[in-house]
Motif scaffolding. Structure first.
Motif, PDB file in Angstrom:
ATOM      1  N   HIS A   1       0.869  -1.183   0.000  1.00  0.00           N
ATOM      2  CA  HIS A   1       0.000   0.000   0.000  1.00  0.00           C
ATOM      3  C   HIS A   1       0.905   1.232   0.000  1.00  0.00           C
ATOM      4  O   HIS A   1       1.433   1.628   1.033  1.00  0.00           O
ATOM      5  CB  HIS A   1      -0.896  -0.020   1.233  1.00  0.00           C
ATOM      6  CG  HIS A   1      -1.567   1.297   1.506  1.00  0.00           C
ATOM      7  ND1 HIS A   1      -2.357   1.925   0.571  1.00  0.00           N
ATOM      8  CD2 HIS A   1      -1.555   2.111   2.589  1.00  0.00           C
ATOM      9  CE1 HIS A   1      -2.814   3.056   1.066  1.00  0.00           C
ATOM     10  NE2 HIS A   1      -2.336   3.203   2.292  1.00  0.00           N
TER      11      HIS A   1
ATOM     12  N   ALA B   1      -5.966   0.165  -0.017  1.00  0.00           N
ATOM     13  CA  ALA B   1      -5.622   0.118  -1.435  1.00  0.00           C
ATOM     14  C   ALA B   1      -4.265  -0.554  -1.596  1.00  0.00           C
ATOM     15  O   ALA B   1      -3.321  -0.243  -0.880  1.00  0.00           O
ATOM     16  CB  ALA B   1      -5.590   1.529  -2.009  1.00  0.00           C
ATOM     17  N   VAL B   2      -4.188  -1.485  -2.514  1.00  0.00           N
ATOM     18  CA  VAL B   2      -2.949  -2.236  -2.726  1.00  0.00           C
ATOM     19  C   VAL B   2      -2.470  -2.028  -4.151  1.00  0.00           C
ATOM     20  O   VAL B   2      -3.259  -2.065  -5.096  1.00  0.00           O
ATOM     21  CB  VAL B   2      -3.151  -3.737  -2.453  1.00  0.00           C
ATOM     22  CG1 VAL B   2      -1.890  -4.525  -2.773  1.00  0.00           C
ATOM     23  CG2 VAL B   2      -3.534  -3.962  -1.003  1.00  0.00           C
TER      24      VAL B   2
ATOM     25  N   VAL C   1      -9.871  -3.544  -1.477  1.00  0.00           N
ATOM     26  CA  VAL C   1      -8.876  -3.061  -2.436  1.00  0.00           C
ATOM     27  C   VAL C   1      -9.579  -2.168  -3.446  1.00  0.00           C
ATOM     28  O   VAL C   1     -10.588  -2.549  -4.036  1.00  0.00           O
ATOM     29  CB  VAL C   1      -8.203  -4.239  -3.152  1.00  0.00           C
ATOM     30  CG1 VAL C   1      -7.248  -3.719  -4.218  1.00  0.00           C
ATOM     31  CG2 VAL C   1      -7.456  -5.088  -2.156  1.00  0.00           C
TER      32      VAL C   1
ATOM     33  N   HIS D   1      -8.906  -4.019   7.148  1.00  0.00           N
ATOM     34  CA  HIS D   1      -8.623  -3.225   5.953  1.00  0.00           C
ATOM     35  C   HIS D   1      -9.885  -3.008   5.138  1.00  0.00           C
ATOM     36  O   HIS D   1     -10.685  -3.933   4.956  1.00  0.00           O
ATOM     37  CB  HIS D   1      -7.609  -3.962   5.086  1.00  0.00           C
ATOM     38  CG  HIS D   1      -6.205  -3.759   5.556  1.00  0.00           C
ATOM     39  ND1 HIS D   1      -5.121  -4.315   4.932  1.00  0.00           N
ATOM     40  CD2 HIS D   1      -5.704  -3.067   6.609  1.00  0.00           C
ATOM     41  CE1 HIS D   1      -4.023  -3.975   5.559  1.00  0.00           C
ATOM     42  NE2 HIS D   1      -4.343  -3.231   6.582  1.00  0.00           N
TER      43      HIS D   1
ATOM     44  N   SER E   1      -2.004  -0.339 -10.258  1.00  0.00           N
ATOM     45  CA  SER E   1      -3.167  -0.488  -9.388  1.00  0.00           C
ATOM     46  C   SER E   1      -4.140  -1.432 -10.095  1.00  0.00           C
ATOM     47  O   SER E   1      -3.819  -1.996 -11.146  1.00  0.00           O
ATOM     48  CB  SER E   1      -3.804   0.872  -9.112  1.00  0.00           C
ATOM     49  OG  SER E   1      -4.236   1.462 -10.338  1.00  0.00           O
TER      50      SER E   1
ATOM     51  N   THR F   1      -4.746  -7.629   3.996  1.00  0.00           N
ATOM     52  CA  THR F   1      -3.491  -7.956   3.304  1.00  0.00           C
ATOM     53  C   THR F   1      -2.488  -8.571   4.248  1.00  0.00           C
ATOM     54  O   THR F   1      -2.250  -8.057   5.338  1.00  0.00           O
ATOM     55  CB  THR F   1      -2.876  -6.711   2.651  1.00  0.00           C
ATOM     56  OG1 THR F   1      -1.571  -7.050   2.180  1.00  0.00           O
ATOM     57  CG2 THR F   1      -2.724  -5.549   3.630  1.00  0.00           C
TER      58      THR F   1
END
Length: 727
Positions: free
Chosen positions: A427, A434-435, A581, A578, A450, A569
Motif C-alpha cells: 500500500h 488500497a494495494v 482493495v 482493511h 493499481s 493484506t
C-alpha cells in the motif's frame, strides 16, 4: 546380546586357533567345554568353537535350522572365496537334509580354490567318527564363506607346523598375537546406470565408499548371493561392466563389499535389484519425485533390449512428439508453455522391428506459478492471501486462495510482463486498504500498477529513483509506528536501502457520458459531473475538488468499489480491518512517481539471505524476516540510523524453517490457518508452504487447481516402474 561381527570384539583368527586345540580329539569335546551339548558333528563342532572364541557371546544357530541363516543372523558377513582368510567359515548346504552338507574353518587360502581347513567328522572317516583334523579341501561352487571376527593385520596367519600334525592335545598352531585389531570398513553404496532397474546388454554397477575420506582398496561384487569380480577402487567408486546377457531374464540382486588394505571386509551394501530383459521389449520411466511440476522436467526412460531401439515418443495431452533414441536415457517435458493444473503424459519406445511398448498414460500436475516473479495480494477471504505470478508467456496471473494450501484456477490480470524480474505488493498510495503492485523490469526500471473494478492491473507510470534491478531482494512493510508503507531493497553484498514512494494526484479524464457500470456505486457528493450534470447515475469525478472520497495523494479511482479477491493484506496486517482493495481508473496522463531513499548499514546476514520478507510485528510495526540457504531464520526491527537490528530469539525458539533451494521467488502470506507461511518452489518443482511461527512443523505442499480438461487415468507415481511387453 552378541557383539556385531567384524566390529573388533575378537580376532577372527581365534576361531581357527581355538579349533586347532582339538585336533586329534573328539569334536564333541568343544561342545562340552562350551557347556552346550555332547555332539561332535561338523556343524556342532564349529558352533561350539565360535562360542568359545567369542567368550560365549556368539551362538550362530538359527532356531529354524537354516545353517546359512545361523551365521547371517549373528552378524557374519559373506566373504568371496578368493578373499577368505584364517578363521573364516565354509558352509555347504543349509539344512540337515542338504546333500552335500559340511562345515569347516579356514586355516590357509591357497588362492586356487583350495584351502587348508580344520573340521570335525572328515579326517578318519569312515573308521573314526567325529574326529577333529586338518586337511586340504576344494569346496564346491555352492559353498558359502562367512566371517564373524575382525581381521588382525599383524597376524602372520596359520602355517602347518614342521613335521605336520600328528594328533593329540595342545596343538594350537600359531596363536594370534595380542595386538590391536582393525575393524572392517563400512558397507559401500551400490548403484546402477539403469532406469528403475530395467537392464539389458551391458550395464554399469558402481560401488562407492561410505566414507570417501577412508577409501577401500578394492570392491567385491556379488550377484544373487554369489561372489563375482573384485575391482580396484577409484575416486568416486569402482565401476563394474556387467554383461546381463549372461544372466537369465528376470530380477537379480546386486550387492557389493569394501575391502581394506589389511584384508578386512565390510558388510554387504544395501541390495540393488535389476530386472534383466534381453529377449522381450520392455519400458520403464522414472518420473520426478514431486507431485507438482514446473520448468523443464526430466523423464528418465529405460527400455530393453536397448540395442534394438529406434524411436521414443512423448505424448502430452494426446499430442505425440516423436524423437530418435538418445544415449542419455532422458526425455524432457517442457511445462513452461502449459497451463497450471493436470496434464496427461505417456512415453512409448519402438524397436527396429516396429514393436512398440508404452508407459502410462499418467497424470502430472503443473504449478504454472512455480518459477516466475511472484507476490501476494489480499484474498477475498479475510486473513488469507492470493498469489500473483508471471507465467512463461509474460502474463500476470492471479491464483485465488480457496482453502488452506490450495489455490484456484488462475485468472489473467495483465499482459506484457515478460521482462519483469520481480514483483512487490504493498500500500503505497490511496486510502487505507488500497494495494498496488511494483514491477521491476530487466532494464532496471520499475512501474507501479493499481487494479480496476474488473481486477485488471493498470499501469500508473514509471517509478523514478534507483536502478531497481540492483536490488536482489525487495519487500514492503510499515517499519515505523504510524508511518507509511515503504520498500526495503537489499543488494548482493547486504547493502540495504529504505525506499519511500510518493505518488502525486493523478490527472483524471472527464467522466464519460455513458452510464456508469451498475456495480460501481455513485460517490456521494454535492457536485455533479460536468459532462452529465443531470444524470443521477454518473459518479462524481474522483479528481473533483469537491469530492470527499479522493484524499490528496490517492490513486485514480481509489475509493469505494470492492474488488473480488480483496480483504486483509498479509503484507502488513493491522489490528483494524482493511477496507476493500480499490480499483484504478483508466489513466491517460501518468503521474510522475518519485522515491526518497535512505541508505542503511551493510548486513552480512541480509547479504546471505535467500529471501527477506516483512511480517506483522508489535504495535502495527512490521518486522523483517530473512532466511538463508541453510534454513536459518533471522528477525529484524528498524532502528533508524542503525538500520535493521536483529531481534533476539526467545529461549527454545526454532531457528530454521528448512527452506529448500528456491528456483522461484519466496513470498510470505496467510496461506494456511491464521499463521504466516513462506511459499517457495524448490528445484524438484514442488511448491512448499513453511510456517514462520512454527518452523518445526513439516512443510506442506501447495496445490493449484485448473480448468483444463484431462481424460481420467492413473496418477503418476515417482520412481514407479511400469513395464509392458510388446504385443
Amino acid at each position: 546380546m552378541h557383539p556385531p561381527a567384524g566390529a573388533g570384539q575378537f580376532d577372527n583368527s581365534l576361531i581357527a586357533t581355538t579349533a586347532l586345540a582339538y585336533v586329534g580329539r573328539w569334536g564333541g569335546q568343544a561342545c562340552v567345554d562350551a557347556n552346550r551339548f555332547r555332539s561332535g558333528q561338523c556343524r556342532e563342532f564349529v558352533d561350539c568353537v565360535v562360542s568359545l572364541a567369542s567368550g560365549g557371546k556368539i551362538w550362530p544357530v538359527d532356531p529354524g535350522g537354516n545353517y546359512q541363516v545361523g551365521f547371517s543372523s549373528v552378524g557374519a558377513v559373506p566373504v568371496a572365496p578368493a578373499a577368505a582368510a584364517e578363521g573364516d567359515i565354509i558352509q555347504i548346504g543349509d539344512h540337515d537334509e542338504s546333500n552335500p552338507l559340511h562345515t569347516a574353518i579356514v586355516l590357509t587360502n591357497h588362492g586356487n580354490g583350495t584351502f587348508t581347513v580344520v573340521d570335525s567328522n572328515w579326517v578318519g572317516e569312515p573308521l573314526v567318527k567325529e574326529l577333529v583334523g586338518v586337511h586340504d579341501w576344494t569346496p564346491p561352487a555352492a559353498a558359502q564363506f562367512w566371517r564373524l571376527g575382525a581381521v588382525n593385520p599383524n597376524n602372520p596367519g596359520w602355517h602347518m607346523p614342521k613335521g605336520g600334525l600328528t594328533g593329540g592335545s595342545g596343538l594350537i598352531g600359531n596363536q594370534a598375537p595380542d595386538t590391536a585389531i582393525n575393524p572392517p570398513p563400512p558397507a559401500p553404496t551400490a548403484s546402477t546406470n539403469t532406469v528403475n532397474g530395467l537392464a539389458s546388454g551391458i550395464i554399469t554397477v558402481r560401488s562407492a565408499d561410505a566414507d570417501p575420506a577412508h577409501p577401500a582398496v578394492r570392491m567385491q561384487y556379488w550377484i544373487d548371493g554369489k561372489s563375482g569380480q573384485a575391482l580396484d577402487n577409484a575416486p568416486g567408486g569402482a565401476l563394474l561392466s556387467l554383461d546381463t546377457t549372461k544372466l537369465s531374464d528376470g530380477p537379480h540382486v546386486i550387492t557389493t563389499q569394501a575391502m581394506a588394505a589389511d584384508g578386512a571386509i565390510s558388510p554387504l551394501s544395501a541390495p540393488v535389484t535389476i530386472t534383466v530383459t534381453n529377449h522381450q521389449l520392455t519400458i520403464a520411466v522414472a518420473a520426478p519425485n514431486a507431485p507438482l511440476l514446473s520448468g523443464t522436467v526430466p523423464l528418465g526412460v529405460g527400455a530393453a533390449p536397448a540395442a534394438d531401439l529406434a524411436t521414443e515418443t512423448l505424448t502430452l495431452d494426446g499430442v505425440a512428439q516423436q524423437e530418435p533414441m538418445t544415449t542419455s536415457n532422458q526425455l524432457n517435458l517442457d511445462t513452461t508453455t502449459l497451463t497450471a493444473g493436470q496434464h496427461q503424459i505417456k512415453v512409448a519406445v519402438t524397436n527396429r522391428e516396429g514393436q512398440t511398448v508404452t508407459w502410462g498414460p499418467v497424470i502430472v500436475t503443473v504449478t504454472g506459478a512455480a518459477t516466475g516473479p511472484r507476490a501476494v495480494l489480499p484474498s477475498a477471504t479475510a486473513g488469507h492471501a492470493d498469489l500473483v505470478a508471471v507465467d512463461a508467456t509474460g502474463r500476470l496471473l492471479r491464483y485465488p486462495w480457496v482453502s488452506d494450501g490450495t489455490f484456484g484456477v488462475p485468472q489473467p490480470v495483465a499482459d506484457g510482463f515478460a521482462d519483469v524480474t520481480s514483483l512487490v505488493a504493498g500500500h503505497f498510495a490511496g486510502p487505507a486498504g488500497a494495494v498496488q503492485l511494483l514491477a521491476v523490469r530487466k532494464d532496471g526500471s520499475a512501474h507501479l500498477y493499481s487494479f480496476d473494478a474488473a481486477g485488471k492491473a493498470v499501469d500508473q507510470g514509471a517509478v523514478n529513483g534507483p536502478i531497481w534491478n540492483n536490488y536482489t531482494r525487495l519487500t514492503a512493510g510499515v517499519f515505523t509506528k504510524g508511518g507509511q508503507e515503504q520498500l526495503v531493497g537489499t543488494d548482493a553484498v547486504g547493502h540495504a536501502q529504505l525506499i519511500t514512494i510518493t505518488v502525486p494526484p493523478a490527472v483524471i479524464p472527464a467522466t464519460p457520458a455513458t452510464p456508469a457500470t451498475p456495480t460501481v456505486p455513485a460517490t456521494p457528493t454535492a457536485a455533479t459531473s460536468p459532462a452529465s450534470p443531470a444524470s443521477p447515475t454518473s459518479p462524481a469525478s474522483p479528481a473533483s475538488p469537491a469530492s470527499p472520497a479522493s484524499p490528496a495523494g490517492a490513486l485514480p479511482g481509489a475509493a469505494t468499489t470492492s474488488l473480488p479477491g480483496s480483504g486483509d493484506t498479509p503484507l502488513s496486517r493491522r489490528t483494524d480491518p482493511h477496507p476493500a482493495v480499490a480499483p484504478a481508473a483508466v489513466v491517460t496522463a501518468k503521474p510522475a512517481i518519485t522515491t526518497a531513499i535512505q541508505g542503511l548499514p551493510q548486513s552480512p546476514v541480509l547479504a546471505g539471505a535467500v529471501t527477506i520478507q516483512a511480517v506483522p510485528g508489535a504495535d502495527g510495526i512490521d518486522e523483517l524476516v530473512s532466511a538463508d540457504a541453510t534454513g536459518a531464520v533471522a528477525t529484524f526491527t528498524f532502528g533508524g540510523a542503525q538500520g535493521f537490528v536483529p531481534v533476539a530469539s526467545a529461549p527454545g525458539a526454532p531457528a530454521a524453517v528448512r527452506l529448500p533451494a528456491p528456483v522461484g521467488t519466496p513470498v510470505v502470506g496467510g496461506f494456511v490457518g491464521k499463521d504466516q507461511e513462506i511459499l517457495v518452489t524448490g528445484a524438484d518443482g514442488q511448491t512448499w508452504l513453511l510456517s514462520l511461527a512454527h518452523p518445526e512443523r513439516p512443510a506442506q505442499g501447495a496445490a493449484f487447481q485448473s480448468d483444463a480438461v484431462v481424460p481420467p487415468t492413473q496418477p503418476a507415481q515417482s520412481q514407479h516402474r511400469l513395464s509392458q511387453p510388446a504385443g
